[in-house]
Design a protein around this motif. Structure first.
Motif, short mmCIF file in Angstrom:
data_model
loop_
_atom_site.label_atom_id
_atom_site.label_comp_id
_atom_site.label_asym_id
_atom_site.label_seq_id
_atom_site.Cartn_x
_atom_site.Cartn_y
_atom_site.Cartn_z
N ILE A 25 -40.70 -58.98 -6.90
CA ILE A 25 -39.37 -58.83 -5.96
C ILE A 25 -39.23 -59.53 -4.70
N SER A 28 -37.64 -62.57 -5.73
CA SER A 28 -36.22 -62.65 -6.20
C SER A 28 -35.55 -62.36 -4.86
N ILE A 246 -28.76 -56.07 -5.59
CA ILE A 246 -30.30 -56.17 -5.94
C ILE A 246 -31.24 -55.42 -5.74
N PHE A 250 -34.11 -52.78 -7.79
CA PHE A 250 -35.39 -53.93 -7.88
C PHE A 250 -36.02 -53.17 -6.79
N LEU A 253 -37.32 -49.93 -8.69
CA LEU A 253 -37.90 -50.17 -9.66
C LEU A 253 -39.23 -50.32 -9.62
N GLY A 254 -39.29 -51.40 -8.98
CA GLY A 254 -40.73 -52.28 -8.96
C GLY A 254 -41.56 -51.30 -8.10
#
Ligand code: G
Ligand code: G
Ligand code: MN
Length: 525
Positions: A25, A28, A246, A250, A253-254
């Motif tokens: 994460i 990214s 983003i 993420f 979700l992470g």
């Protein structure tokens, strides 16, 4: 209280899970940050170049207009000169009007004709005398302010919006055309926020730069031909927005995945520790017993011996060794199981030998067993039983055990010096090399069931069994074929010269009473 190894492992697992999730994460986000910075910079450069190109074109047209008026040598503000000015006006798309100027007053021009228009003082006069009047209104109907550049009595009137009139995809870009000067920058035209003087840095003519100034990414490009510079400033906020998008997807979700993994990790850790404690309790309660699978002479079908196979009885269910042996090996609990197996064999063997004094029982040993001196002590205790001699025992170990070094070699040699034979179990599926076969001395080679299965088929391994048998003959080893399930396999093995076999074709593994009964009835036959 110090944490137990399991607690420590659980914590370690959680930490590793978190790192392995947060790292991608983080990476990214970092990547998308760099990426959005790069794209903002590239975008800024392309806007800045576009605006500068238009600003230079405006200047070109201004210079050209002035030249043409001067060259004509017409009487100032005459009808002829006004006509020429109107022609020039029509020819050049960036020049709005042209006229004569005197004492901050437009005397005449292509748009105002002979009417004179007073102006305020120039905003700025350059060293070469070029005076700049910015944001001026010269006619009543004029709908937006114009810029006037005056030199040697001629005034060129331009629309400051025109060079800036680039199509902007991005709302919050700030663009300014300035004439670079030593201290205070002179804004010729601008769009967006009020220009911050700190955005202006002195850069050489014909170059471009990009730099960060207090929350803005600033791109500067300086004309090589005119005293012009274009600045584009993007609020860094603007770049954060993409990264935020983003991150908004993420990070939750992470975190969700992380929570799931941590839960799974804890579940597994608990399952593992519960398996550990079950296994330990089973060892304490001696829930293990041994069954014997006969080893048969292929020619006479006589039972020459049996392999001792451990079983775990939990209430009514029997747990197979393929399930718990690898786990017990992994937890280093196998030696206590081996000890129980040897104890059972010690109890069972005298009864077996009473029926057949030449019977040979094979005991499986694990790598841990072969590293431990205790194994020798246990085997010596077996040999101390009056009726038992070394020829009644064999130990089996898989090729993995032979992969170990000095200690294993020493224990193995001690076993052999007791007169007990050593067999390589499951031969052919491990990773034994010929060099290892030579460096360890052993007596028996047990061909893995998978090779026996391939006998009579046209699979690639069907020839391998022949090579294994040849190899055994070369090394003067006796051979036991494992997992023989049919008479066809048995007769092929006989034809190949194999003497001993084990498998369901002859018998499954038997509890001691059944083994003894079968042996008795065979003797009677
Ligand atoms: O026949 P069975 O399913 O019980 O055997 C499964 C596997 O467990 C075989 O590979 C066998 O070698 C192994 N095994 C059976 N009993 C023992 C034992 O007492 N000790 C060790 N180390 N392995 C065993
Ligand atoms: O230690 P080893 O891997 O040799 O243990 C023998 C294993 O093979 C045990 O699991 C035993 O139950 C199994 N086995 C023995 N004979 C046969 C057989 O003829 N067919 C099959 N499928 N399995 C067998
Ligand atoms: Mn075995």
């Amino acid at each position: 209280m110090t944490p137990s190894p399991n607690t420590r492992k659980t914590i370690l697992a959680i930490v590793l899970c978190s790192i392995s999730l947060l790292l991608p994460i983080g990476v990214s986000l970092q990547l998308s940050w760099t990426q959005s910075e790069t794209s903002a910079r590239n975008e800024s450069f392309s806007y800045a170049r576009d605006v500068l190109r238009r600003a230079e074109k405006t200047s070109d047209q201004m210079v050209d207009a002035v030249k043409r008026v001067h060259a004509a040598h017409l009487p100032h503000c005459s009808e002829a000169e006004l006509t020429l000015m109107r022609d020039i006006d029509l020819d050049s798309d960036y020049v709005q009007a042209i006229g004569r100027i005197n004492n901050n007053t437009i005397a005449c021009s292509s748009v105002t004709g002979q009417t004179s228009v007073p102006l305020h003082d120039p905003n700025f006069v350059a060293e070469n005398g070029l005076a700049q009047y910015l944001n001026v209104r010269i006619t009543v109907g004029q709908w937006r302010p114009l810029n006037i550049f005056a030199l040697n009595g001629l005034a060129v009137i331009t629309d400051p919006e025109l060079p800036l009139d680039v199509s902007l995809d991005e709302r919050d870009l700030n663009i300014a055309i300035v004439t670079p000067m030593t201290n205070k920058p002179n804004i010729v035209a601008s769009r967006g926020e009020q220009l911050d003087p700190r955005w202006v840095r002195s850069i050489p003519r014909g170059t471009e730069r990009s730099y960060a100034v207090d929350g803005y990414l600033v791109t500067a490009i300086r004309s090589s031909r005119y005293d012009l510079m274009v600045l584009v400033a993007v609020p860094r906020q603007h770049m954060y927005r993409k990264v935020k998008q983003i991150a908004l997807i993420f990070v939750p979700l992470g975190v969700l995945c992380g929570a799931g993994l941590i839960w799974a990790g804890m579940y597994l850790a608990r399952a593992r520790s519960s398996f550990d404690s079950r296994l330990k309790a089973a060892i304490r309660r001696k829930e293990f017993y041994v069954e014997y699978q006969p080893i048969v002479d292929l020619r006479t079908e006589r039972w020459t011996g049996a392999e001792a196979l451990v079983r775990w009885r939990q209430g009514d269910t029997i747990i197979r060794p393929d399930y718990f042996i690898p786990m017990a090996e992994d937890r280093h609990l196998i030696r206590r199981i081996t000890e129980l197996v040897i104890d059972r064999v010690a109890e069972d063997l005298p009864e077996i030998l009473k029926l057949d004094p030449a019977f040979k029982v094979a005991i499986n040993l694990s790598p841990d067993d072969l590293r431990s001196q205790d194994t020798i002590t246990m085997l010596e205790r077996l040999l101390a039983i009056e009726i038992v001699c070394a020829a009644n025992l064999e130990i089996e170990a898989t090729e993995h055990a032979f992969a170990d070094g000095q200690e294993t070699r020493r224990v193995m040699e001690q076993i052999r010096s007791l007169g007990i034979t050593v067999a390589i179990d499951d031969f052919g599926i491990g990773y034994s090399s010929l060099s290892r076969l030579q460096s360890f001395r052993f007596d028996t080679l047990k061909i893995d069931k998978s090779f026996v299965d391939s006998i009579g088929t046209d699979s690639v391994t069907s020839d391998v069994v022949l090579h294994i048998i040849d190899l055994a003959r070369l090394l003067k080893l006796s051979v036991v074929a494992e997992g023989v399930e049919s008479e066809a396999q048995a007769s092929q093995l006989r034809a190949y010269g194999v003497k001993l076999a084990q498998g369901w074709h002859y018998s499954r593994s038997l509890p001691l009473p059944v083994l003894l009964d079968s042996m008795r009835s065979r003797i009677e036959d």
